[in-house]
Write a protein that holds these residues in place. Structure first.
Motif, short mmCIF file in Angstrom:
data_model
loop_
_atom_site.label_atom_id
_atom_site.label_comp_id
_atom_site.label_asym_id
_atom_site.label_seq_id
_atom_site.Cartn_x
_atom_site.Cartn_y
_atom_site.Cartn_z
N MET A 60 33.79 -2.51 57.41
CA MET A 60 34.91 -3.41 57.73
C MET A 60 36.10 -2.61 58.24
O MET A 60 36.42 -1.56 57.68
CB MET A 60 35.35 -4.16 56.48
CG MET A 60 34.41 -5.24 56.04
SD MET A 60 35.06 -6.05 54.60
CE MET A 60 35.16 -4.71 53.45
N GLU A 66 42.73 -5.94 53.63
CA GLU A 66 42.72 -5.04 52.48
C GLU A 66 44.10 -4.43 52.22
O GLU A 66 44.21 -3.36 51.62
CB GLU A 66 41.65 -3.95 52.65
CG GLU A 66 40.26 -4.51 52.50
CD GLU A 66 39.20 -3.51 52.03
OE1 GLU A 66 39.52 -2.32 51.88
OE2 GLU A 66 38.06 -3.95 51.82
N TYR A 274 32.59 -9.11 49.66
CA TYR A 274 32.67 -9.37 51.10
C TYR A 274 31.27 -9.43 51.71
O TYR A 274 30.32 -8.84 51.19
CB TYR A 274 33.53 -8.32 51.82
CG TYR A 274 33.26 -6.88 51.48
CD1 TYR A 274 32.18 -6.21 52.02
CD2 TYR A 274 34.12 -6.18 50.62
CE1 TYR A 274 31.94 -4.88 51.72
CE2 TYR A 274 33.88 -4.85 50.30
CZ TYR A 274 32.79 -4.21 50.86
OH TYR A 274 32.54 -2.90 50.55
N ALA A 287 31.41 -5.08 47.55
CA ALA A 287 30.90 -3.87 46.93
C ALA A 287 31.52 -3.77 45.54
O ALA A 287 32.65 -4.22 45.33
CB ALA A 287 31.30 -2.65 47.75
N ARG A 330 32.96 6.53 47.11
CA ARG A 330 34.18 6.60 47.93
C ARG A 330 35.00 7.79 47.44
O ARG A 330 35.09 8.02 46.22
CB ARG A 330 35.03 5.35 47.76
CG ARG A 330 34.34 4.02 48.04
CD ARG A 330 35.32 2.92 47.65
NE ARG A 330 34.77 1.57 47.78
CZ ARG A 330 34.13 0.91 46.82
NH1 ARG A 330 33.90 1.48 45.65
NH2 ARG A 330 33.71 -0.33 47.02
N ARG A 356 38.78 3.68 50.53
CA ARG A 356 38.14 2.45 51.02
C ARG A 356 38.10 2.38 52.55
O ARG A 356 37.59 1.42 53.10
CB ARG A 356 38.93 1.21 50.55
CG ARG A 356 39.01 0.99 49.07
CD ARG A 356 39.72 -0.34 48.78
NE ARG A 356 41.03 -0.42 49.42
CZ ARG A 356 42.19 -0.21 48.81
NH1 ARG A 356 42.21 0.09 47.54
NH2 ARG A 356 43.32 -0.30 49.47
N1 GLY Z 1 36.58 -1.09 52.16
C1 GLY Z 1 35.53 -1.66 51.43
C2 GLY Z 1 35.14 -0.94 50.22
O1 GLY Z 1 35.58 0.17 49.98
O2 GLY Z 1 34.35 -1.48 49.48
#
Ligand code: GLY
Length: 395
Positions: A60, A66, A274, A287, A330, A356
């Motif tokens: 995304m 966000e 999402y 997620a 992440r 993210r």
């Molecule tokens: N930007 C989406 C996530 O980190 O899940």
């Protein structure tokens, strides 16, 4: 004579390159590509270039949906990168001959109950204060846009500027673009940062296979593992931690109208979910966000949570064939923003901590790092992302 297996012999030393990039994920690759385009000799060290978090990410490009309180500086960086995406995608496609799945599809963030709606109204107010484009829709208007949405949807935000790219296609195209621009790959892990005798300058890396690579500059782009590199001065160790995300992929029917035509997202009982529909028919459902250290197990609970919340949004998706479940890490930082540019040790630059926004921030990160590598300084406009803001914060 060949040395015995237990005797690897003296470490080989490869001639110095201008730039050595540690990490061949999306951020390392885009940095390497842009640096090579500027005439620098670049080597990327990674056992599996193009792997990492991008293999899990939904892709995304969600600068507006966000948005979070207190992240206005990050918003500026995110918007700059979102604006750069169409040209970036076109240039990368031309150089690599590969499409990256950039889709200007827009996003719809919806509310399922009164609490969700109040939260979404707050987000809308924040977006408006920041001068961002987002339109409030009734539940009926949301369903007119996306007929597969649950009848109970109470309202939503239409954000026509938040798009998507396919991270797997993106990294594959970047690997090709790097090769075509003269970037070399060493398919091994970086074991240890090497410094000058007095310790005042990074000079290269010792590789896990025993070799050594000397370099004019070293860029640490190791994602969530960036803080793990041996040889880093303790006070400069990047404050990056792994934040686990589990993702489910299902296959949509090739129908007209499409099953979903844009990214749809919601906060369901406090957790964000999402759904990102690709042209290929893949639907990515993400997620989870878990502070679990280095664990990348896909759990029944994580998959249950995603499917339960996604089913509340789009009930028909439980009929779709399940294609894949996966978890990635992440690279989180204390302020959710990346670490870009000079590290405080001469010769060592950071390009990590994208948390993210790794896919979204690829274009702007490539530009910023190429500028730092050629001009020697982080551009004034992006000083808020200097790694020095965390000097001394434990990783
Ligand atoms: N930007 C989406 C996530 O980190 O899940």
């Amino acid at each position: 004579m060949m040395p015995a297996a237990s005797d690897p012999g003296p470490p080989s030393t490869t001639p110095a390159v201008d730039v050595l990039v540690i990490g061949g994920g999306v951020i390392g690759l885009v940095t390497a590509w842009r640096a090579a385009q500027r005439g620098l000799r670049v080597t990327v060290v990674d056992p599996s270039p193009g792997g990492g978090a991008a293999q899990v990410a939904a892709g995304m490009l969600a600068a507006v949906t966000e948005l979070h309180y207190g992240e206005e500086a990050l918003l500026e960086l995110n918007l700059a990168s979102a604006r750069a995406y169409p040209e970036f995608a076109a240039e990368l496609a031309e150089v690599s001959g590969q499409d990256i799945g950039y889709r200007a599809c827009g996003t719809l963030a919806v509310a399922l109950d009164a609490d969700d709606r109040a939260q979404l109204r707050e987000l809308h107010a924040l977006q408006q204060r920041c001068g961002l484009e987002a339109q409030w829709l009734s539940g009926r208007e949301c369903r007119r846009l996306e007929p597969m949405l649950a009848p109970g949807v109470r309202g939503g935000l239409r954000v026509d500027g938040d798009h998507q790219a396919d991270p797997r296609l993106l990294t594959a195209a970047l690997v090709t673009a790097c090769r075509r621009t003269g970037v070399e790959f060493r398919r091994t892990r970086a074991g240890k940062l090497l410094c000058s005798a007095a310790g005042g300058r990074a000079t290269g890396v010792e590789l896990a296979d025993g070799g050594r690579l000397g370099a004019g500059r070293v860029v640490l782009a190791g994602g969530s593992r960036s803080g793990m590199l041996a040889g880093l001065p303790e006070e400069l160790r990047p404050a990056v931690r792994p934040v686990k995300g589990q993702v489910v992929r299902v296959r949509m029917p090739q129908s007209r109208p499409p099953f979903l035509s844009r990214t749809v997202r919601a906060v369901v009982r406090g957790s964000s979910v999402y759904l990102v529909p690709r042209r290929s028919g893949e639907l990515v459902i993400g997620a989870t966000s878990e502070e679990q250290g280095w664990d990348t197990t896909v759990t029944a609970g994580g998959v249950y949570q995603l499917l339960r919340d996604a089913h509340e949004l789009v009930p028909g998706l439980t009929e779709l064939p399940l294609a894949e479940t996966r978890a990635g890490l992440r690279p989180g930082t204390p302020d959710n923003a990346p670490l870009l540019g000079p590290s405080g040790l001469d010769g060592l630059l950071l390009a990590t901590g994208h948390y993210r926004n790794g896919i979204l921030l690829a274009p702007v990160t490539g530009e910023i790092l190429a500028e730092v590598l050629t001009e020697g300084e982080l551009p004034g406009r992006w000083q808020a992302f200097s790694p020095m803001r965390f000097a001394g914060v434990p990783a």
